[in-house]
Write an enzyme that holds these catalytic residues in place. Structure first.
Site, PDB file in Angstrom:
ATOM      1  CE  LYS A  75     -14.864 -31.930  11.861  1.00 40.56           C
ATOM      2  NZ  LYS A  75     -16.322 -31.661  11.800  1.00 40.56           N
ATOM      3  CG  HIS A  79      -9.935 -32.908   9.647  1.00 39.89           C
ATOM      4  ND1 HIS A  79     -10.273 -33.220  10.947  1.00 39.89           N
ATOM      5  CD2 HIS A  79     -10.547 -33.838   8.870  1.00 39.89           C
ATOM      6  CE1 HIS A  79     -11.079 -34.264  10.939  1.00 39.89           C
ATOM      7  NE2 HIS A  79     -11.252 -34.669   9.694  1.00 39.89           N
ATOM      8  CG  HIS A  90      -8.734 -38.382  12.568  1.00 42.01           C
ATOM      9  ND1 HIS A  90      -8.031 -37.720  11.589  1.00 42.01           N
ATOM     10  CD2 HIS A  90     -10.022 -38.386  12.160  1.00 42.01           C
ATOM     11  CE1 HIS A  90      -8.848 -37.336  10.643  1.00 42.01           C
ATOM     12  NE2 HIS A  90     -10.070 -37.736  10.948  1.00 42.01           N
ATOM     13  CB  CYS A 125     -18.447 -39.328   6.295  1.00 40.40           C
ATOM     14  SG  CYS A 125     -19.304 -39.665   4.751  1.00 40.40           S
ATOM     15  CB  SER A 126     -18.982 -37.990  11.640  1.00 36.19           C
ATOM     16  OG  SER A 126     -18.649 -36.960  12.550  1.00 36.19           O
ATOM     17  CD  GLU A 187     -11.503 -39.621   8.139  1.00 33.95           C
ATOM     18  OE1 GLU A 187     -12.049 -38.628   8.645  1.00 33.95           O
ATOM     19  OE2 GLU A 187     -12.085 -40.389   7.338  1.00 33.95           O
TER      20      GLU A 187
END
Length: 266
Positions: A75, A79, A90, A125-126, A187
């Site tokens: 992660k 980012h 991703h 949101c994930s 994303e």
């Protein structure tokens, strides 16, 4: 009315995240394409919230611009703007949960969040993670399982209240946004809708406030954001300005908006 949450302790100062000169070797996690040649920067995270830093080790699903899996990466690396600028992309999701009064549950991200702290946004949101349960792609079942997991983690919604079969996958958007000079998002975001009454017990490390809103109340919030009186996340702004209200008007007839073959480039 917005319900504020008190978090034990406070986030460490957020100023000045530094990028060190040390580099790792080429990423071995990406199977093909641009990602295989990206060299991952070392970033000093000592000043960031400890719980949020631990989550940076989670493995996200790397994809190409057509949402084909090409590998996995942390992660954290997904980012970093430095990697995003080199093409790292991703898979993600955005949940919009409505109660039986047709009100939408919004949250305000905690000030401990590494990307877009303090911003108002949609319900949850994930990212789906790179493990078998959440990699499964048939009817986006892996993404819907991930949404169930994160609704529990962030909002405390019991998993049995939001089984994957109650989560509707509508479409996907592809967007890119910087949070600050170091962190950002790139994303392909699965749009997921749920309508039911649920039990809430939010984690204050994730969420500082939450509220169910009507369409009129959301439009007022968006107007405040346009005047820079509040902050909203860039993906929520894009979705609200393009699709959200027509979907909201048709909660009982969402099938006509299902576009599983399309990726909206925002």
């Amino acid at each position: 009315m917005w319900r504020a949450l008190l978090r034990a302790g406070s986030a460490a100062p957020r100023s000045g995240p530094g990028v060190r000169g040390e580099r790792r070797g080429p990423s071995a996690r990406a199977a093909s394409g641009t990602c295989a040649t990206i060299r991952m920067p070392e970033v000093n995270t000592d000043h960031l919230d400890e719980q949020q830093v631990q989550l940076l080790a989670e493995m996200c699903i790397l994809i190409d611009e057509n949402d084909n899996k090409i590998g996995a990466e942390t992660k954290k690396n997904c980012h970093l703007n430095e990697n995003i600028d080199k093409g790292l992309l991703h898979r993600a999701f955005s949940v919009f949960l409505f109660n039986t009064e047709n009100k939408l549950l919004l949250q305000q991200r905690s000030n401990a969040k590494i990307t877009f702290p303090d911003c108002f946004t949609n319900t949850c949101c994930s990212h789906p993670l790179s493990h078998p349960q959440e990699l499964e792609e048939n009817d986006a079942i892996g993404v819907r399982r991930a949404a169930q997991r994160r609704l529990k983690a962030e909002l405390g919604i019991p998993m049995e209240q939001v089984p994957p079969e109650d989560i509707t996958y509508l479409t996907r958007i592809h967007y890119k946004a910087k949070s600050d000079g170091i962190w950002g998002e790139h994303e392909i975001d699965y749009i997921l809708f749920v309508q039911k009454d649920v039990t809430l017990n939010p984690d204050p490390n994730e969420i500082q406030s939450y509220c169910y809103v009507t369409q009129k109340e959301l439009k007022q919030l968006l107007d405040k954001a346009a005047r820079n009186e509040v902050k909203i996340t860039p993906w929520f702004k894009l979705i609200a300005e393009t699709f959200l209200f027509k979907w909201w008007d048709n909660l009982n007839n969402l099938n006509k908006f299902v576009e599983h073959e399309k990726i909206h480039r925002m």
